[in-house]
Design a protein around this motif. Structure first.
Motif, PDB file in Angstrom:
ATOM      1  N   VAL A   8       0.866  -1.178   0.000  1.00  0.00           N
ATOM      2  CA  VAL A   8       0.000   0.000   0.000  1.00  0.00           C
ATOM      3  C   VAL A   8       0.901   1.226   0.000  1.00  0.00           C
ATOM      4  O   VAL A   8       1.792   1.364   0.853  1.00  0.00           O
ATOM      5  CB  VAL A   8      -0.935   0.024   1.226  1.00  0.00           C
ATOM      6  CG1 VAL A   8      -1.629   1.386   1.343  1.00  0.00           C
ATOM      7  CG2 VAL A   8      -1.978  -1.078   1.120  1.00  0.00           C
ATOM      8  N   ILE A   9       0.688   2.119  -0.970  1.00  0.00           N
ATOM      9  CA  ILE A   9       1.485   3.338  -1.099  1.00  0.00           C
ATOM     10  C   ILE A   9       0.641   4.515  -0.645  1.00  0.00           C
ATOM     11  O   ILE A   9      -0.442   4.757  -1.193  1.00  0.00           O
ATOM     12  CB  ILE A   9       1.955   3.525  -2.552  1.00  0.00           C
ATOM     13  CG1 ILE A   9       2.824   2.330  -2.969  1.00  0.00           C
ATOM     14  CG2 ILE A   9       2.725   4.831  -2.707  1.00  0.00           C
ATOM     15  CD1 ILE A   9       3.234   2.356  -4.430  1.00  0.00           C
ATOM     16  N   GLY A  16       5.131   8.442  -5.486  1.00  0.00           N
ATOM     17  CA  GLY A  16       4.257   7.312  -5.211  1.00  0.00           C
ATOM     18  C   GLY A  16       3.823   6.579  -6.463  1.00  0.00           C
ATOM     19  O   GLY A  16       3.801   5.342  -6.500  1.00  0.00           O
ATOM     20  N   LEU A  17       3.494   7.336  -7.505  1.00  0.00           N
ATOM     21  CA  LEU A  17       3.064   6.701  -8.750  1.00  0.00           C
ATOM     22  C   LEU A  17       4.219   6.001  -9.452  1.00  0.00           C
ATOM     23  O   LEU A  17       4.033   4.945 -10.072  1.00  0.00           O
ATOM     24  CB  LEU A  17       2.427   7.736  -9.676  1.00  0.00           C
ATOM     25  CG  LEU A  17       1.087   8.304  -9.205  1.00  0.00           C
ATOM     26  CD1 LEU A  17       0.621   9.416 -10.139  1.00  0.00           C
ATOM     27  CD2 LEU A  17       0.027   7.214  -9.113  1.00  0.00           C
ATOM     28  N   VAL A  33      -3.083   5.148  -2.190  1.00  0.00           N
ATOM     29  CA  VAL A  33      -4.102   5.965  -1.524  1.00  0.00           C
ATOM     30  C   VAL A  33      -3.636   7.414  -1.568  1.00  0.00           C
ATOM     31  O   VAL A  33      -2.550   7.751  -1.085  1.00  0.00           O
ATOM     32  CB  VAL A  33      -4.312   5.530  -0.057  1.00  0.00           C
ATOM     33  CG1 VAL A  33      -5.402   6.384   0.593  1.00  0.00           C
ATOM     34  CG2 VAL A  33      -4.676   4.049   0.011  1.00  0.00           C
ATOM     35  N   ASP A  34      -4.452   8.279  -2.149  1.00  0.00           N
ATOM     36  CA  ASP A  34      -4.036   9.665  -2.351  1.00  0.00           C
ATOM     37  C   ASP A  34      -5.184  10.614  -2.057  1.00  0.00           C
ATOM     38  O   ASP A  34      -6.329  10.368  -2.446  1.00  0.00           O
ATOM     39  CB  ASP A  34      -3.557   9.864  -3.787  1.00  0.00           C
ATOM     40  CG  ASP A  34      -3.054  11.277  -4.031  1.00  0.00           C
ATOM     41  OD1 ASP A  34      -2.135  11.711  -3.305  1.00  0.00           O
ATOM     42  OD2 ASP A  34      -3.573  11.949  -4.937  1.00  0.00           O
ATOM     43  N   ILE A  75      -5.833   2.640  -7.677  1.00  0.00           N
ATOM     44  CA  ILE A  75      -5.757   3.990  -7.124  1.00  0.00           C
ATOM     45  C   ILE A  75      -7.032   4.243  -6.336  1.00  0.00           C
ATOM     46  O   ILE A  75      -8.134   3.993  -6.836  1.00  0.00           O
ATOM     47  CB  ILE A  75      -5.628   5.069  -8.218  1.00  0.00           C
ATOM     48  CG1 ILE A  75      -4.543   4.699  -9.226  1.00  0.00           C
ATOM     49  CG2 ILE A  75      -5.394   6.431  -7.594  1.00  0.00           C
ATOM     50  CD1 ILE A  75      -3.145   4.822  -8.735  1.00  0.00           C
ATOM     51  N   ARG A  76      -6.873   4.745  -5.115  1.00  0.00           N
ATOM     52  CA  ARG A  76      -8.047   5.065  -4.313  1.00  0.00           C
ATOM     53  C   ARG A  76      -7.896   6.479  -3.769  1.00  0.00           C
ATOM     54  O   ARG A  76      -6.881   6.826  -3.162  1.00  0.00           O
ATOM     55  CB  ARG A  76      -8.208   4.080  -3.159  1.00  0.00           C
ATOM     56  CG  ARG A  76      -9.472   4.326  -2.333  1.00  0.00           C
ATOM     57  CD  ARG A  76      -9.644   3.303  -1.213  1.00  0.00           C
ATOM     58  NE  ARG A  76      -9.716   1.930  -1.719  1.00  0.00           N
ATOM     59  CZ  ARG A  76      -9.967   0.876  -0.940  1.00  0.00           C
ATOM     60  NH1 ARG A  76     -10.163   1.057   0.378  1.00  0.00           N
ATOM     61  NH2 ARG A  76     -10.016  -0.328  -1.460  1.00  0.00           N
ATOM     62  N   ASN A  77      -8.919   7.314  -3.985  1.00  0.00           N
ATOM     63  CA  ASN A  77      -8.924   8.655  -3.409  1.00  0.00           C
ATOM     64  C   ASN A  77      -9.299   8.559  -1.942  1.00  0.00           C
ATOM     65  O   ASN A  77     -10.367   8.016  -1.608  1.00  0.00           O
ATOM     66  CB  ASN A  77      -9.911   9.553  -4.147  1.00  0.00           C
ATOM     67  CG  ASN A  77      -9.522   9.785  -5.592  1.00  0.00           C
ATOM     68  OD1 ASN A  77      -8.345   9.880  -5.907  1.00  0.00           O
ATOM     69  ND2 ASN A  77     -10.501   9.860  -6.477  1.00  0.00           N
TER      70      ASN A  77
END
Length: 225
Positions: A8-9, A16-17, A33-34, A75-77
């Motif tokens: 998990v980043i 991060g990407l 997670v951003d 990708i999760r906001n």
């Protein structure tokens, strides 16, 4: 399991990407997670980035997200609020990652790439012009204000050094300014990816001078010869 990941980043900026892209290509199950508020959001363009010169920051992130997802990365906001080590089952993922929306995932590894926080002086106009008329890096923004007078806010021992450095871009002598009055610092933050996962950056600020300058009434100047 559906909510278990190899990595998990926390933080979905360029660092991060980039990590997510590499790990996804290595066939790892990756979740980024951003919070969606990068540090460079106030800037109009990204500079000194080979192959992407003058790309708007939002466009660069959109390209990066697309590349990560193209290799199966997710990708999760959201915002990570806590990371807990797990010792109940040694064969299972080592960390429990909690998000602000109440959901959680498990991860074998956690990578924190939340970046820096810019601490801005509480001077009228600085926050409003940050990234456009108030700048922090001559290598990032010097070309855009070349040959224009530049004022240096004397906020750290490095201010005199930066005033001399700016002469590479501005033949007219920049002036080193010291705020007439010091007030508590305020912060401009892009992405609170984790509650305690970011560092703070206190760098001298520079601003083009002249009518409408946010520093015009806040400084006394000493010209450099």
């Amino acid at each position: 399991m559906e909510n278990e990941y190899d990595v998990v980043i926390i933080g979905g900026g360029a660092a991060g990407l980039s990590a997510a892209l590499t790990l996804s290509r290595a066939r790892r199950r990756v979740l980024v997670v951003d919070a969606g508020h990068p540090r460079n959001a106030p800037a109009g363009h990204v500079h000194n980035y080979l192959g992407r010169e003058s790309t708007p920051p939002g466009d660069l992130l959109a390209i990066g997200r697309s590349e990560v997802m193209g290799y199966g990365g997710e990708i999760r906001n959201g915002i990570v609020t806590a990371v807990h080590p797990r010792s109940d089952a040694p064969e299972r993922p080592r960390f429990a990652v909690e998000l602000a929306d109440g959901t959680g995932v498990a991860a074998r590894r956690v990578l924190v790439t939340t970046g820096l926080t810019d601490e801005l002086p509480d001077i009228p106009g600085v926050a409003e012009h940050w990234g456009s008329r108030v700048l922090h890096c001559p290598y990032c923004h010097g070309w855009e204000v070349r040959d224009r007078p530049v004022a240096i806010l004397g906020l750290s021992p490095m201010s005199a050094h930066q005033a001399l450095l700016w002469r590479q871009w501005t033949p007219t002598s920049p002036c080193c300014c010291t705020p007439v009055r010091r007030r508590p610092r305020t912060s401009w933050r892009g992405s609170p990816g984790a509650a305690s996962g970011s560092s703070r950056a206190r760098s001298p600020a520079s601003a083009p001078t002249g009518p409408g300058s946010p520093t015009a009434r806040s400084c006394r100047s000493t010209p450099w010869s």
